[in-house]
Design an enzyme around this catalytic site. Structure first.
Site, PDB file in Angstrom:
ATOM      1  N   THR A   1       0.862  -1.190   0.000  1.00  0.00           N
ATOM      2  CA  THR A   1       0.000   0.000   0.000  1.00  0.00           C
ATOM      3  C   THR A   1       0.897   1.239   0.000  1.00  0.00           C
ATOM      4  O   THR A   1       1.948   1.259   0.654  1.00  0.00           O
ATOM      5  CB  THR A   1      -0.952   0.021   1.208  1.00  0.00           C
ATOM      6  OG1 THR A   1      -0.185  -0.115   2.402  1.00  0.00           O
ATOM      7  CG2 THR A   1      -1.974  -1.096   1.139  1.00  0.00           C
TER       8      THR A   1
ATOM      9  N   ARG B   1      -0.416   4.556   0.304  1.00  0.00           N
ATOM     10  CA  ARG B   1      -1.007   5.735   0.963  1.00  0.00           C
ATOM     11  C   ARG B   1      -2.201   5.295   1.802  1.00  0.00           C
ATOM     12  O   ARG B   1      -2.716   4.185   1.632  1.00  0.00           O
ATOM     13  CB  ARG B   1      -1.447   6.759  -0.074  1.00  0.00           C
ATOM     14  CG  ARG B   1      -2.457   6.177  -1.050  1.00  0.00           C
ATOM     15  CD  ARG B   1      -2.705   7.048  -2.270  1.00  0.00           C
ATOM     16  NE  ARG B   1      -3.611   6.363  -3.195  1.00  0.00           N
ATOM     17  CZ  ARG B   1      -3.257   5.462  -4.078  1.00  0.00           C
ATOM     18  NH1 ARG B   1      -1.998   5.090  -4.180  1.00  0.00           N
ATOM     19  NH2 ARG B   1      -4.146   4.886  -4.864  1.00  0.00           N
TER      20      ARG B   1
ATOM     21  N   GLY C   1      -1.360  -3.635  10.807  1.00  0.00           N
ATOM     22  CA  GLY C   1      -2.142  -3.605  12.043  1.00  0.00           C
ATOM     23  C   GLY C   1      -3.606  -3.824  11.694  1.00  0.00           C
ATOM     24  O   GLY C   1      -3.906  -4.442  10.655  1.00  0.00           O
ATOM     25  N   ASP C   2      -4.511  -3.285  12.526  1.00  0.00           N
ATOM     26  CA  ASP C   2      -5.937  -3.516  12.282  1.00  0.00           C
ATOM     27  C   ASP C   2      -6.547  -2.503  11.307  1.00  0.00           C
ATOM     28  O   ASP C   2      -7.699  -2.632  10.914  1.00  0.00           O
ATOM     29  CB  ASP C   2      -6.701  -3.476  13.615  1.00  0.00           C
ATOM     30  CG  ASP C   2      -6.290  -4.633  14.509  1.00  0.00           C
ATOM     31  OD1 ASP C   2      -6.352  -5.791  14.027  1.00  0.00           O
ATOM     32  OD2 ASP C   2      -5.872  -4.406  15.660  1.00  0.00           O
ATOM     33  N   GLY C   3      -5.742  -1.504  10.922  1.00  0.00           N
ATOM     34  CA  GLY C   3      -6.255  -0.479  10.016  1.00  0.00           C
ATOM     35  C   GLY C   3      -6.546  -1.015   8.618  1.00  0.00           C
ATOM     36  O   GLY C   3      -7.575  -0.695   8.021  1.00  0.00           O
TER      37      GLY C   3
ATOM     38  N   GLU D   1     -10.013  -1.272   6.230  1.00  0.00           N
ATOM     39  CA  GLU D   1     -10.106  -0.680   4.892  1.00  0.00           C
ATOM     40  C   GLU D   1     -10.583  -1.724   3.877  1.00  0.00           C
ATOM     41  O   GLU D   1     -11.361  -1.416   2.981  1.00  0.00           O
ATOM     42  CB  GLU D   1      -8.748  -0.108   4.466  1.00  0.00           C
ATOM     43  CG  GLU D   1      -8.369   1.145   5.235  1.00  0.00           C
ATOM     44  CD  GLU D   1      -7.207   1.899   4.598  1.00  0.00           C
ATOM     45  OE1 GLU D   1      -6.719   1.496   3.530  1.00  0.00           O
ATOM     46  OE2 GLU D   1      -6.776   2.909   5.189  1.00  0.00           O
TER      47      GLU D   1
ATOM     48  N   GLY E   1       1.407  -5.118  12.908  1.00  0.00           N
ATOM     49  CA  GLY E   1       1.151  -3.799  13.478  1.00  0.00           C
ATOM     50  C   GLY E   1       1.557  -3.778  14.937  1.00  0.00           C
ATOM     51  O   GLY E   1       2.386  -4.590  15.370  1.00  0.00           O
TER      52      GLY E   1
ATOM     53  N   GLY F   1      -1.087  -3.461  17.646  1.00  0.00           N
ATOM     54  CA  GLY F   1      -2.131  -4.138  18.425  1.00  0.00           C
ATOM     55  C   GLY F   1      -2.429  -5.543  17.900  1.00  0.00           C
ATOM     56  O   GLY F   1      -2.463  -6.509  18.634  1.00  0.00           O
TER      57      GLY F   1
ATOM     58  N   ARG G   1       4.206  10.845  21.049  1.00  0.00           N
ATOM     59  CA  ARG G   1       4.625   9.593  20.393  1.00  0.00           C
ATOM     60  C   ARG G   1       6.023   9.164  20.806  1.00  0.00           C
ATOM     61  O   ARG G   1       6.351   7.984  20.771  1.00  0.00           O
ATOM     62  CB  ARG G   1       4.581   9.754  18.868  1.00  0.00           C
ATOM     63  CG  ARG G   1       3.310   9.165  18.284  1.00  0.00           C
ATOM     64  CD  ARG G   1       3.386   8.871  16.812  1.00  0.00           C
ATOM     65  NE  ARG G   1       2.117   8.293  16.370  1.00  0.00           N
ATOM     66  CZ  ARG G   1       1.874   6.993  16.355  1.00  0.00           C
ATOM     67  NH1 ARG G   1       2.781   6.133  16.704  1.00  0.00           N
ATOM     68  NH2 ARG G   1       0.700   6.543  15.978  1.00  0.00           N
TER      69      ARG G   1
HETATM   70  N1  LIG Z   1       2.116   3.572   2.437  1.00  0.00           N
HETATM   71  C1  LIG Z   1       1.352   4.144   3.360  1.00  0.00           C
HETATM   72  N2  LIG Z   1       1.611   5.404   3.771  1.00  0.00           N
HETATM   73  C2  LIG Z   1       0.875   5.988   4.726  1.00  0.00           C
HETATM   74  N3  LIG Z   1      -0.179   5.405   5.331  1.00  0.00           N
HETATM   75  C3  LIG Z   1      -0.493   4.152   4.972  1.00  0.00           C
HETATM   76  C4  LIG Z   1       0.261   3.463   3.973  1.00  0.00           C
HETATM   77  N4  LIG Z   1      -0.265   2.235   3.827  1.00  0.00           N
HETATM   78  C5  LIG Z   1      -1.302   2.160   4.690  1.00  0.00           C
HETATM   79  N5  LIG Z   1      -1.440   3.312   5.372  1.00  0.00           N
HETATM   80  C6  LIG Z   1      -2.409   3.654   6.429  1.00  0.00           C
HETATM   81  O1  LIG Z   1      -1.885   3.357   7.715  1.00  0.00           O
HETATM   82  C7  LIG Z   1      -2.983   3.245   8.637  1.00  0.00           C
HETATM   83  C8  LIG Z   1      -2.620   2.283   9.761  1.00  0.00           C
HETATM   84  O2  LIG Z   1      -2.420   1.043   9.256  1.00  0.00           O
HETATM   85  P1  LIG Z   1      -2.181  -0.259  10.148  1.00  0.00           P
HETATM   86  O3  LIG Z   1      -3.284  -0.459  11.094  1.00  0.00           O
HETATM   87  O4  LIG Z   1      -1.884  -1.334   9.213  1.00  0.00           O
HETATM   88  O5  LIG Z   1      -0.841   0.064  10.942  1.00  0.00           O
HETATM   89  P2  LIG Z   1      -0.566   0.549  12.416  1.00  0.00           P
HETATM   90  O6  LIG Z   1      -1.449   1.723  12.724  1.00  0.00           O
HETATM   91  O7  LIG Z   1       0.872   0.730  12.537  1.00  0.00           O
HETATM   92  O8  LIG Z   1      -0.955  -0.689  13.279  1.00  0.00           O
HETATM   93  P3  LIG Z   1      -1.764  -0.720  14.628  1.00  0.00           P
HETATM   94  O9  LIG Z   1      -3.196  -0.385  14.213  1.00  0.00           O
HETATM   95  O10 LIG Z   1      -1.628  -2.090  15.137  1.00  0.00           O
HETATM   96  O11 LIG Z   1      -1.132   0.321  15.478  1.00  0.00           O
HETATM   97  C9  LIG Z   1      -4.176   2.852   7.795  1.00  0.00           C
HETATM   98  O12 LIG Z   1      -5.155   3.832   7.911  1.00  0.00           O
HETATM   99  C10 LIG Z   1      -3.648   2.836   6.362  1.00  0.00           C
HETATM  100  O13 LIG Z   1      -4.526   3.431   5.457  1.00  0.00           O
END
Ligand SMILES: Nc1ncnc2c1ncn2[C@@H]1O[C@H](COP(=O)(O)OP(=O)(O)OP(=O)(O)O)[C@@H](O)[C@H]1O
Length: 589
Positions: free
Chosen positions: A179, A181, A205-207, A211, A237, A239, A301
């Site tokens: 991905t 973005r 992660g769970d995001g 989606e 991720g 969580g 953070r």
């Molecule tokens: N290449 C990218 N650049 C920026 N944002 C991205 C990219 N790929 C995915 N995302 C966004 O990152 C967000 C968080 O994704 P994800 O839950 O997978 O990771 P995380 O937040 O690190 O994990 P956790 O939810 O466990 O903390 C999602 O909203 C997704 O749309």
């Protein structure tokens, strides 16, 4: 799954009782390989009888290594593939790196020459694969999405090192995409050819899973697509709630095996309406202390993982309140009844009465065709029903709310089983409310009670199983607008914010919160801080799980002691099996 013997007689004492098929099965359960080795299909695995067997190396070739070992059992669950070619058999499997629970899995291959007749060897190979896969789909077609920034930014290397080898050895067809973005996974899922894949796996992660559900929901044939494609998580991720709940692990290689061996399971999804927007959620919706501690601590953070705990404790000490107006469509409003409901679900599973994907799908098609099911309770903009028999409470003020937390899965993170009684497809979310003005001692005790599993039974924790809820937040920056809106809907007067104490002012400064707005978290992602309505759709989504019908958690304390045999009526079972939802009316339960 191992086939059951056809009769109750003991095959060793009464050979005449064994059918011809059974006799062949027993005789052919051992495959002689090489001069001094054999492979036997046992009750729960393959017994490798070979003095020289040693699987500490990646590839084991019979006879080349001369180490002495006892016969070894490889569980069927660990077997990924078996292939017969010319005069050789190759068995691919995984071996845990250590005896620890959830240890990393290493892929291994056994190769032996086969001296047995080829038709016998072929039957043996077919049988090992049948037992290795049971109801799971062999050689699944998987679309993998990798979020390169997920967790600590290691998703790509975790995938390459620990996940890809498992999929490859299992003979899966894999198509990997990174991905680029925010929102990219929504577009990919929306445009996915659902006939070309079985599984959409998110190394994230769970995001990303959230989606993916929302992308599939955008399709013209949304309900069909959500039923056809199983959305799963490869935990990369922080969580990783989805993986913990469905696979009981946060280790990527163990999750990969759980996907290869997973059974399709319908998953309740919830629609969240805000204004004219409808968003699907698979995990949780929160407002108040949990949402703020997660989403409102971005500016600290630098603290790493500790920022959530820190933000939580600071708000706890400040006795922060998050006033809302809310109306609930409650289904079960009593902790004992919720435990009983849980016990009944486990009992149905034992009797194989869990609703199947196909049955729930048929019901959904009857309701709303191929697209997303229509909203039974309308959107947040519609008037609430006035009828007292509607099952809805009146829209009422909750001025001292501390935490509004709605969960569809048990674990919110590895050590946070907030919703121990939640079930994947009972058509209900578990709503937890806690007042924000409980004593600080009590609040700290609650925090500790989450990890040790006693949280559910704490008297200050209100738990309900619900099918819908409307919330109008009345704190944070948009409070004036909210209050006006609440006025028009409820006729109750707005709560004026109290003047913060000096202690609260100091705590606010160090908490990371700007205090200018509120936070509404859906599956850990930030949604607009404005009124919302949640409605559950039973079994709308599809996932893979190790045990269909329940999560990996052990359930709420004491559910095993509840006697449910006498009141699991044939009617309730029929209703549950066909996927109709009278299970939501308390007289059936
Ligand atoms: N290449 C990218 N650049 C920026 N944002 C991205 C990219 N790929 C995915 N995302 C966004 O990152 C967000 C968080 O994704 P994800 O839950 O997978 O990771 P995380 O937040 O690190 O994990 P956790 O939810 O466990 O903390 C999602 O909203 C997704 O749309």
């Amino acid at each position: 799954m191992s086939p059951q013997p056809s009769g109750h007689t003991d095959p060793f004492s009464d050979t005449a009782a064994i059918s011809e098929d059974d006799r062949d099965t027993i005789l052919e359960s051992t495959l002689h390989v090489g001069a001094n080795a054999s492979l036997t299909l046992g009750a729960d695995g393959v017994l490798v009888a070979d003095d020289a067997f040693d699987d500490s190396d990646r590839l084991y070739l019979c006879g080349l290594l001369q180490k002495s070992h006892l016969a070894k059992n490889i569980p069927f669950y660990h077997i990924l593939d078996a292939e017969l070619s010319a005069n050789t058999i190759a068995i691919k499997y995984v071996r845990p790196k250590s005896p620890k629970k959830n240890a990393r899995l290493l892929v291994r291959t056994l190769i032996y020459p086969v001296s047995t007749a080829s038709d016998v060897a072929q039957r043996w190979t077919d049988r090992i694969l049948e037992r290795a896969y049971g109801a799971a789909l062999k050689r699944a077609r998987i679309k993998v999405l990798i979020n390169p920034f997920g967790g600590a930014g290691k998703a790509q290397s975790l995938y390459n090192k620990h996940i890809a080898p498992v999929f490859e050895a299992a003979g899966c067809t894999v198509d990997v995409q990174t991905t680029t973005r925010r929102g990219h996974a929504v577009e990919i899922a929306e445009n996915l050819d659902v006939d070309a894949y079985d599984v959409l796996a998110c190394a994230s992660g769970d995001g990303l899973p959230m989606e993916c559900f929302n992308g599939l929901a955008r399709k013209r044939n949304a309900a069909q697509a959500l039923r056809k494609i199983a959305v799963v998580q490869l935990p990369c991720g922080t969580g990783n709630a989805m993986s913990w709940n469905l696979f009981g692990t946060g280790e990527p290689s163990v999750a990969a095996l759980s996907i290869v061996k997973g059974v399709r399971t319908p998953l309740d999804l919830a629609s969240i309406t805000q204004g004219d927007k409808r968003t699907l959620s698979f995990l949780s919706q929160s407002l108040g202390i949990v949402a703020e501690s997660d989403l409102g601590t971005e500016n600290i953070r630098w603290m790493g993982d500790f920022r959530f705990t820190f933000g939580f404790l600071v708000r706890l000490l400040g006795k922060t309140l998050y006033p809302i107006d809310y109306a609930v469509k409650t289904e079960i409003d009593d902790k004992h009844a919720i435990k009983k409901h849980y016990a009944q679900q486990v009992s149905r599973l034992r009797h194989q009465l869990s609703p199947s994907n196909a049955i729930l799908g048929k019901e959904m098609e009857a309701q709303g065709g191929l697209g997303l099911p229509p909203l039974k309770h309308g959107t947040v903009n519609d008037p609430l029903p006035k009828d007292e028999n509607s099952g809805w409470t009146r829209l009422e003020a909750y001025p001292n709310l501390g935490n509004f937390y709605c969960g569809n899965m048990c674990w919110m993170a590895a050590d946070a089983p907030f919703f121990p009684a939640s079930l994947p497809n009972d058509g209900m979310m578990d709503l937890v409310n806690i007042d924000g003005d409980i004593s600080r001692m009590k609040a700290v005790k609650l925090l500790l009670a989450v990890a040790d599993g006693t949280f559910f039974d704490e008297d200050v924790v209100r738990v309900r199983k619900i099918s819908a809820v409307r919330v109008i937040p009345r704190f944070g920056r948009p409070m004036t607008e909210m209050s006006e809106q609440a006025h028009t809907v409820t006729g109750v007067s707005a709560i004026s914010p109290q003047k913060p104490s000096t202690m609260q002012k100091i705590l606010k400064k160090v908490s990371g919160s700007s205090g200018k707005t509120g936070y509404f978290s859906v599956d850990g992602e930030k949604l607009p801080f404005e009124p919302f309505q949640i409605e559950v759709h039973r079994g709308l989504g599809t996932v893979l799980s190790r045990v269909p019908g329940v999560y990996e958690y052990e359930g709420p304390d004491g559910w095993r002691d509840i006697d449910i045999e006498h009141d699991t009526t044939a009617e309730a079972e029929r209703a549950y099996k066909t996927g109709s939802i009278p299970c939501l009316s308390t007289n059936v339960y």
